[in-house]
Design a protein around this motif. Sequence first.
Motif, PDB file in Angstrom:
ATOM      1  N   MET A  78       0.849  -1.175   0.000  1.00  0.00           N
ATOM      2  CA  MET A  78       0.000   0.000   0.000  1.00  0.00           C
ATOM      3  C   MET A  78       0.895   1.238   0.000  1.00  0.00           C
ATOM      4  O   MET A  78       1.901   1.280   0.689  1.00  0.00           O
ATOM      5  CB  MET A  78      -0.906  -0.020   1.244  1.00  0.00           C
ATOM      6  CG  MET A  78      -1.888   1.103   1.293  1.00  0.00           C
ATOM      7  SD  MET A  78      -3.142   0.939   2.597  1.00  0.00           S
ATOM      8  CE  MET A  78      -2.197   1.319   4.054  1.00  0.00           C
ATOM      9  N   ARG A  79       0.520   2.225  -0.785  1.00  0.00           N
ATOM     10  CA  ARG A  79       1.259   3.482  -0.855  1.00  0.00           C
ATOM     11  C   ARG A  79       0.363   4.605  -0.342  1.00  0.00           C
ATOM     12  O   ARG A  79      -0.825   4.642  -0.650  1.00  0.00           O
ATOM     13  CB  ARG A  79       1.723   3.745  -2.275  1.00  0.00           C
ATOM     14  CG  ARG A  79       2.680   2.603  -2.718  1.00  0.00           C
ATOM     15  CD  ARG A  79       3.486   2.871  -3.909  1.00  0.00           C
ATOM     16  NE  ARG A  79       4.351   4.023  -3.900  1.00  0.00           N
ATOM     17  CZ  ARG A  79       5.592   4.053  -3.399  1.00  0.00           C
ATOM     18  NH1 ARG A  79       6.078   3.012  -2.780  1.00  0.00           N
ATOM     19  NH2 ARG A  79       6.322   5.133  -3.507  1.00  0.00           N
ATOM     20  N   CYS A 110       1.665  11.255   0.928  1.00  0.00           N
ATOM     21  CA  CYS A 110       1.898  12.271   1.949  1.00  0.00           C
ATOM     22  C   CYS A 110       1.756  13.653   1.306  1.00  0.00           C
ATOM     23  O   CYS A 110       2.355  13.899   0.260  1.00  0.00           O
ATOM     24  CB  CYS A 110       3.291  12.104   2.551  1.00  0.00           C
ATOM     25  SG  CYS A 110       3.733  13.394   3.738  1.00  0.00           S
ATOM     26  N   ASP A 152       4.077  10.503  -2.771  1.00  0.00           N
ATOM     27  CA  ASP A 152       3.699   9.093  -2.685  1.00  0.00           C
ATOM     28  C   ASP A 152       4.803   8.285  -1.992  1.00  0.00           C
ATOM     29  O   ASP A 152       5.948   8.299  -2.434  1.00  0.00           O
ATOM     30  CB  ASP A 152       3.449   8.573  -4.097  1.00  0.00           C
ATOM     31  CG  ASP A 152       2.636   7.314  -4.123  1.00  0.00           C
ATOM     32  OD1 ASP A 152       1.773   7.144  -3.231  1.00  0.00           O
ATOM     33  OD2 ASP A 152       2.858   6.493  -5.030  1.00  0.00           O
ATOM     34  N   ARG A 153       4.440   7.574  -0.887  1.00  0.00           N
ATOM     35  CA  ARG A 153       5.422   6.812  -0.113  1.00  0.00           C
ATOM     36  C   ARG A 153       4.880   5.433   0.247  1.00  0.00           C
ATOM     37  O   ARG A 153       3.675   5.218   0.347  1.00  0.00           O
ATOM     38  CB  ARG A 153       5.772   7.539   1.187  1.00  0.00           C
ATOM     39  CG  ARG A 153       6.445   8.884   1.001  1.00  0.00           C
ATOM     40  CD  ARG A 153       7.857   8.666   0.485  1.00  0.00           C
ATOM     41  NE  ARG A 153       8.642   9.862   0.552  1.00  0.00           N
ATOM     42  CZ  ARG A 153       8.971  10.593  -0.505  1.00  0.00           C
ATOM     43  NH1 ARG A 153       8.576  10.246  -1.699  1.00  0.00           N
ATOM     44  NH2 ARG A 153       9.709  11.667  -0.365  1.00  0.00           N
ATOM     45  N   ASP A 154       5.789   4.494   0.491  1.00  0.00           N
ATOM     46  CA  ASP A 154       5.425   3.152   0.921  1.00  0.00           C
ATOM     47  C   ASP A 154       4.847   3.195   2.342  1.00  0.00           C
ATOM     48  O   ASP A 154       5.301   3.974   3.180  1.00  0.00           O
ATOM     49  CB  ASP A 154       6.664   2.253   0.893  1.00  0.00           C
ATOM     50  CG  ASP A 154       6.309   0.806   1.133  1.00  0.00           C
ATOM     51  OD1 ASP A 154       6.243   0.407   2.312  1.00  0.00           O
ATOM     52  OD2 ASP A 154       6.096   0.073   0.156  1.00  0.00           O
ATOM     53  N   ARG A 155       3.887   2.341   2.616  1.00  0.00           N
ATOM     54  CA  ARG A 155       3.237   2.286   3.915  1.00  0.00           C
ATOM     55  C   ARG A 155       4.220   2.047   5.059  1.00  0.00           C
ATOM     56  O   ARG A 155       4.006   2.464   6.184  1.00  0.00           O
ATOM     57  CB  ARG A 155       2.165   1.184   3.909  1.00  0.00           C
ATOM     58  CG  ARG A 155       1.375   1.137   5.196  1.00  0.00           C
ATOM     59  CD  ARG A 155       1.029  -0.255   5.664  1.00  0.00           C
ATOM     60  NE  ARG A 155       2.096  -1.189   5.819  1.00  0.00           N
ATOM     61  CZ  ARG A 155       2.864  -1.309   6.899  1.00  0.00           C
ATOM     62  NH1 ARG A 155       2.733  -0.512   7.910  1.00  0.00           N
ATOM     63  NH2 ARG A 155       3.789  -2.239   6.959  1.00  0.00           N
ATOM     64  N   ARG A 156       5.329   1.402   4.786  1.00  0.00           N
ATOM     65  CA  ARG A 156       6.297   1.081   5.840  1.00  0.00           C
ATOM     66  C   ARG A 156       6.988   2.310   6.417  1.00  0.00           C
ATOM     67  O   ARG A 156       7.628   2.215   7.453  1.00  0.00           O
ATOM     68  CB  ARG A 156       7.318   0.075   5.315  1.00  0.00           C
ATOM     69  CG  ARG A 156       6.674  -1.294   5.072  1.00  0.00           C
ATOM     70  CD  ARG A 156       7.624  -2.226   4.409  1.00  0.00           C
ATOM     71  NE  ARG A 156       7.807  -1.785   3.018  1.00  0.00           N
ATOM     72  CZ  ARG A 156       8.441  -2.494   2.101  1.00  0.00           C
ATOM     73  NH1 ARG A 156       8.973  -3.652   2.406  1.00  0.00           N
ATOM     74  NH2 ARG A 156       8.553  -2.042   0.873  1.00  0.00           N
ATOM     75  N   GLU A 157       6.843   3.469   5.764  1.00  0.00           N
ATOM     76  CA  GLU A 157       7.389   4.710   6.310  1.00  0.00           C
ATOM     77  C   GLU A 157       6.488   5.304   7.382  1.00  0.00           C
ATOM     78  O   GLU A 157       6.867   6.254   8.054  1.00  0.00           O
ATOM     79  CB  GLU A 157       7.568   5.759   5.209  1.00  0.00           C
ATOM     80  CG  GLU A 157       8.685   5.487   4.259  1.00  0.00           C
ATOM     81  CD  GLU A 157       8.944   6.667   3.321  1.00  0.00           C
ATOM     82  OE1 GLU A 157       8.473   7.790   3.595  1.00  0.00           O
ATOM     83  OE2 GLU A 157       9.628   6.450   2.313  1.00  0.00           O
ATOM     84  N   TRP A 202      -2.293   8.431  10.965  1.00  0.00           N
ATOM     85  CA  TRP A 202      -0.988   7.858  10.648  1.00  0.00           C
ATOM     86  C   TRP A 202       0.089   8.903  10.921  1.00  0.00           C
ATOM     87  O   TRP A 202      -0.114  10.090  10.698  1.00  0.00           O
ATOM     88  CB  TRP A 202      -0.915   7.470   9.176  1.00  0.00           C
ATOM     89  CG  TRP A 202      -1.808   6.346   8.756  1.00  0.00           C
ATOM     90  CD1 TRP A 202      -3.159   6.385   8.580  1.00  0.00           C
ATOM     91  CD2 TRP A 202      -1.407   5.009   8.459  1.00  0.00           C
ATOM     92  NE1 TRP A 202      -3.619   5.156   8.179  1.00  0.00           N
ATOM     93  CE2 TRP A 202      -2.558   4.289   8.096  1.00  0.00           C
ATOM     94  CE3 TRP A 202      -0.182   4.356   8.449  1.00  0.00           C
ATOM     95  CZ2 TRP A 202      -2.526   2.958   7.735  1.00  0.00           C
ATOM     96  CZ3 TRP A 202      -0.151   3.018   8.089  1.00  0.00           C
ATOM     97  CH2 TRP A 202      -1.308   2.335   7.732  1.00  0.00           C
ATOM     98  N   HIS A 241       3.995   9.966   9.877  1.00  0.00           N
ATOM     99  CA  HIS A 241       5.017   9.722   8.857  1.00  0.00           C
ATOM    100  C   HIS A 241       6.390   9.680   9.529  1.00  0.00           C
ATOM    101  O   HIS A 241       7.193  10.607   9.436  1.00  0.00           O
ATOM    102  CB  HIS A 241       4.964  10.795   7.769  1.00  0.00           C
ATOM    103  CG  HIS A 241       5.719  10.406   6.551  1.00  0.00           C
ATOM    104  ND1 HIS A 241       5.730  11.161   5.414  1.00  0.00           N
ATOM    105  CD2 HIS A 241       6.486   9.315   6.264  1.00  0.00           C
ATOM    106  CE1 HIS A 241       6.477  10.580   4.485  1.00  0.00           C
ATOM    107  NE2 HIS A 241       6.944   9.456   4.995  1.00  0.00           N
ATOM    108  N   HIS A 248      -8.065  -1.549   0.528  1.00  0.00           N
ATOM    109  CA  HIS A 248      -6.898  -0.723   0.877  1.00  0.00           C
ATOM    110  C   HIS A 248      -6.735   0.470  -0.056  1.00  0.00           C
ATOM    111  O   HIS A 248      -5.663   1.077  -0.115  1.00  0.00           O
ATOM    112  CB  HIS A 248      -5.607  -1.545   0.934  1.00  0.00           C
ATOM    113  CG  HIS A 248      -5.635  -2.594   1.994  1.00  0.00           C
ATOM    114  ND1 HIS A 248      -5.661  -2.299   3.328  1.00  0.00           N
ATOM    115  CD2 HIS A 248      -5.685  -3.938   1.914  1.00  0.00           C
ATOM    116  CE1 HIS A 248      -5.705  -3.407   4.035  1.00  0.00           C
ATOM    117  NE2 HIS A 248      -5.733  -4.421   3.192  1.00  0.00           N
TER     118      HIS A 248
END
Length: 90
Positions: A1-2, A5, A10-15, A55, A57, A74
């Motif tokens: 999932m992206r 921000c 656009d960033r990966d969910r893991r950030e 969330w 960041h 998602h």
Amino acid sequence: MRIPCPICGDRDRREFYYQGHAVMLDRPAPDTGETVWDDYLHNRENPAGDTRDLWYHDGGCGAWLVVTRNTITHEIKGVELARDAKGGAA
């Protein structure tokens, strides 16, 4: 999932660090019974469908975001800075 921000793009969910639903909870009175406090502390809605989540960041700009997404697909339907969010952002 992206997650897109508003500051970083656009960033990966893991950030990001998921905090929970972006709603204010009604805190029970101090003298309320154990059952009410147990429910307040441990039980949350877990809806299927659209939700507004908070969330952080963590791996980027450090902004708190309210992410509107569908918990089934998602799909990200919207992202806004928490300070600008309307309707119960924590």
